[in-house]
Scaffold this motif. Structure first.
Motif, short mmCIF file in Angstrom:
data_model
loop_
_atom_site.label_atom_id
_atom_site.label_comp_id
_atom_site.label_asym_id
_atom_site.label_seq_id
_atom_site.Cartn_x
_atom_site.Cartn_y
_atom_site.Cartn_z
N ALA A 49 34.19 49.59 47.94
CA ALA A 49 32.96 50.41 47.92
C ALA A 49 32.75 51.06 49.29
O ALA A 49 33.23 50.56 50.31
CB ALA A 49 31.76 49.52 47.59
N GLU A 50 32.02 52.18 49.29
CA GLU A 50 31.70 52.87 50.53
C GLU A 50 30.78 52.02 51.39
O GLU A 50 29.88 51.35 50.87
CB GLU A 50 30.95 54.17 50.21
CG GLU A 50 31.78 55.25 49.62
CD GLU A 50 32.34 56.15 50.71
OE1 GLU A 50 31.67 57.10 51.13
OE2 GLU A 50 33.48 55.88 51.13
N GLU A 51 30.99 52.14 52.72
CA GLU A 51 30.16 51.39 53.68
C GLU A 51 28.66 51.63 53.46
O GLU A 51 27.86 50.70 53.42
CB GLU A 51 30.51 51.92 55.06
CG GLU A 51 30.95 50.91 56.07
CD GLU A 51 31.34 51.63 57.33
OE1 GLU A 51 32.53 51.92 57.47
OE2 GLU A 51 30.44 51.94 58.17
N ASN A 52 28.31 52.93 53.28
CA ASN A 52 26.88 53.25 53.14
C ASN A 52 26.30 52.71 51.83
O ASN A 52 25.13 52.35 51.76
CB ASN A 52 26.62 54.76 53.28
CG ASN A 52 27.29 55.55 52.20
OD1 ASN A 52 28.41 55.24 51.81
ND2 ASN A 52 26.63 56.57 51.69
N GLU A 53 27.16 52.61 50.78
CA GLU A 53 26.66 52.05 49.51
C GLU A 53 26.35 50.57 49.68
O GLU A 53 25.34 50.08 49.16
CB GLU A 53 27.72 52.18 48.42
CG GLU A 53 27.79 53.55 47.82
CD GLU A 53 28.97 53.67 46.89
OE1 GLU A 53 29.37 52.68 46.27
OE2 GLU A 53 29.51 54.78 46.81
N ARG B 32 37.47 39.40 49.04
CA ARG B 32 37.92 39.80 50.38
C ARG B 32 36.70 39.98 51.30
O ARG B 32 35.58 39.69 50.93
CB ARG B 32 38.75 41.07 50.30
CG ARG B 32 40.07 40.89 49.61
CD ARG B 32 40.90 42.16 49.70
NE ARG B 32 42.29 41.94 49.35
CZ ARG B 32 42.77 41.96 48.10
NH1 ARG B 32 41.96 42.22 47.10
NH2 ARG B 32 44.04 41.76 47.86
N SER B 33 36.94 40.54 52.48
CA SER B 33 35.84 40.71 53.43
C SER B 33 35.14 42.05 53.18
O SER B 33 35.62 42.89 52.41
CB SER B 33 36.38 40.69 54.86
OG SER B 33 37.07 41.89 55.11
N GLU B 34 34.02 42.25 53.84
CA GLU B 34 33.26 43.50 53.68
C GLU B 34 34.13 44.71 54.06
O GLU B 34 34.08 45.74 53.41
CB GLU B 34 32.01 43.44 54.58
CG GLU B 34 31.18 44.68 54.51
CD GLU B 34 29.77 44.48 55.03
OE1 GLU B 34 29.39 43.35 55.40
OE2 GLU B 34 29.03 45.48 55.06
N VAL C 222 27.21 39.27 40.25
CA VAL C 222 28.11 40.38 39.92
C VAL C 222 29.43 40.11 40.62
O VAL C 222 29.45 39.86 41.84
CB VAL C 222 27.52 41.73 40.40
CG1 VAL C 222 28.49 42.87 40.09
CG2 VAL C 222 26.16 41.98 39.75
N SER C 223 30.52 40.16 39.86
CA SER C 223 31.83 39.89 40.45
C SER C 223 32.56 41.20 40.72
O SER C 223 32.79 41.99 39.81
CB SER C 223 32.66 39.04 39.48
OG SER C 223 33.94 38.86 39.99
N GLY C 224 32.92 41.48 41.99
CA GLY C 224 33.64 42.70 42.32
C GLY C 224 33.18 43.25 43.65
O GLY C 224 32.18 42.79 44.21
N GLY C 225 33.90 44.26 44.15
CA GLY C 225 33.55 44.81 45.47
C GLY C 225 33.64 46.32 45.51
O GLY C 225 33.65 46.92 46.59
N GLY C 226 33.73 46.95 44.32
CA GLY C 226 33.86 48.41 44.29
C GLY C 226 32.57 49.09 43.84
O GLY C 226 31.51 48.46 43.75
N ASN C 227 32.72 50.40 43.54
CA ASN C 227 31.60 51.22 43.08
C ASN C 227 30.83 50.61 41.93
O ASN C 227 29.61 50.61 41.90
CB ASN C 227 32.15 52.54 42.51
CG ASN C 227 32.28 53.57 43.58
OD1 ASN C 227 31.49 53.60 44.50
ND2 ASN C 227 33.28 54.42 43.44
#
Ligand SMILES: Cc1cc2nc3c(=O)[nH]c(=O)nc-3n(C[C@H](O)[C@H](O)[C@H](O)COP(=O)(O)OP(=O)(O)OC[C@H]3O[C@@H](n4cnc5c(N)ncnc54)[C@H](O)[C@@H]3O)c2cc1C
Length: 419
Positions: free
Chosen positions: A280-284, A273-275, A245-250
């Motif tokens: 996306a939310e940390e908890n997600e 980018r980095s974590e 999966v490409s991406g870092g959001g919801n």
């Protein structure tokens, strides 16, 4: 929801005069007032206070990215080890009380003005509700046979229960809003039809096309758009497969978790980018990791390869550099660090855009990203046509979409008063 726990949390609220939490809420909910009434167990009054600014408390209380909105601004986070008051849980508790006790939403008697709302997501529903509450006749046109938009087909069940969502929507419709389902703008009717029939039009039909990375291999069989997968539910069989999966959001996280739950052998989320920088939310992210999703932060996909269907992706590591004038660190590929990752499917979840064949034929001015251009109140370039939500490029969260729907409702009322 643990009542004792949220009650305890509410009692820790400092009732700050400047209410930074309220400023952090895209809907500008009176959170200080809400918590005060909650502490006094005046739940119905608390609900009525929320109704001044929102019609989605049970939803927003659950799925808003609170650490970047209200809770992130809570003073307590600075003095309490990063832990804020449980604003979201309190809001959801009050919203749920209203559903359970069937508390009604007040509205004014109908006047003779008629407004069409296109799209039944958070922007459209909020616009429709605020108009109807103020006495306007509203008809929602929705392309699916259900309302809710991304609340329904985007955010998965394990984050937002659909039975609860249906109750939230039913409560809004009880106001007396007319709904035309299975009606798609650009196919079943045109903007001109609505302009001819109604006194004003609100467009809130979202941005539902997945953006592409413009890399080799995106047309191979086995490459999917995250938005389309979630909206249509037309998933391939993931059993025993490896999925990238490409991406870092919801969207990336929700797609990855949905696929992992469908028994994929391995799911990688690849983000440039980095974590810390991931939208996306940390908890997600934490929950996805618990689910078994593997994150490859500071990695970038260069290409997708295979003989007709996906066989592997080429990935390269990145370093983050500060570029002149940029708020965020920019990822730069590290030469010589590329490698191949075998996989069966690739899902693009790097962003979304409105469907071009619809927005390009509306005769409205668009911004350079192909979204409908609006001013701060939701006016488009055409008289009596307003827009909001993802379609108009408001920050892609439910509360921002709802806020734009509410702002447009007030702008429409102002416009119609002058007519
Ligand atoms: C997977 C995913 C997870 C997300 N998670 C979160 C989260 O946890 N928290 C958060 O705050 N935000 C989240 N978001 C973002 C949030 O859902 C959106 O910002 C918000 O739903 C936008 O609302 P909207 O009303 O503008 O559009 P939408 O929710 O997309 O609603 C648009 C509506 O218009 C309808 N429509 C589309 N085309 C037509 C047409 N041609 N004619 C008529 N009707 C049409 C659609 O069917 C839909 O009902 C997430 C988004 C995705 C994709």
């Amino acid at each position: 929801m643990n009542y004792d726990y949220i009650k305890e949390s509410a009692y820790e609220c400092l009732q700050c005069i400047k209410s930074p939490c309220q400023k952090g809420c895209p809907l500008n909910n009176d959170i200080r007032g809400l918590i005060k009434l909650f502490r006094e167990e005046k739940y119905k009054e608390a609900y009525n206070l929320l109704l001044e600014t929102t019609i989605l408390p049970s939803v927003c209380g659950r799925i808003c990215p609170k650490s970047r909105q209200c809770e992130g601004k809570c003073v307590k986070t600075r003095i309490n080890n990063g832990k804020s008051i449980e604003i979201g849980k309190i809001e959801a508790f009050i919203g749920d009380m209203a559903l359970k006790n069937n508390w009604s939403i007040n509205s004014l008697p109908l006047n003779n003005k008629r407004i069409a709302v296109v799209g039944g997501g958070p922007a459209g529903l909020t616009c429709a509700a605020f108009l109807r509450r103020n006495g306007y006749n509203v008809t929602i046109y929705e392309r699916h046979d259900y309302l809710g938009g991304l609340l329904y087909h985007g955010i998965p069940d394990f984050r937002l229960d659909k039975t609860l969502l249906r109750k939230v929507i039913d409560k809004i419709l009880e106001l007396g809003i007319d709904v035309r389902l299975n009606q798609s703008i650009g196919k079943d009717f045109t903007l001109e039809d609505l302009e001819n029939e109604y006194d004003a039009v609100f467009l809130g039909f979202g941005a539902n096309g997945s953006s592409k990375m413009n890399i080799p291999g995106e047309d191979l069989k086995g490459v999917y758009g995250g938005n389309e997968l979630l909206e249509t539910g037309n998933h391939p069989d993931y059993e025993g497969k490896v999925v990238v999966v490409s991406g870092g959001g919801n969207v990336a996280i929700d797609v990855a978790c949905t696929i992992k739950k469908a028994n994929a052998k391995k799911v990688y989320v690849i983000y440039r980018r980095s974590e810390k920088e991931a939208p996306a939310e940390e908890n997600e992210i934490r929950e996805a990791k618990d689910e078994g999703v593997e994150f490859l932060f500071q990695n970038n996909i260069l290409g997708i390869y295979g003989d007709k269907t996906v066989e592997k992706v080429e990935v390269i590591k990145t370093e983050l550099v500060k570029k002149e004038g940029d708020d965020r660190l920019s990822p730069v590929n590290i030469e010589g660090s590329s490698y191949y990752l075998p996989c069966d499917y690739v899902v693009m979840a790097i962003g979304s855009h409105p469907e071009e064949f619809i927005v390009n034929n509306l005769g409205l001015e668009l911004d350079k990203r192909g979204r409908i251009l609006i001013d701060k109140d939701g006016y488009t370039s055409k008289e009596k046509v307003f827009a909001g939500g993802d379609l108009a490029g408001t920050i892609g969260t439910v509360a921002f979409a709802a806020r734009s729907g509410r702002d447009a409702a007030y702008a429409i009322m102002k416009y119609l008063e002058k007519m």
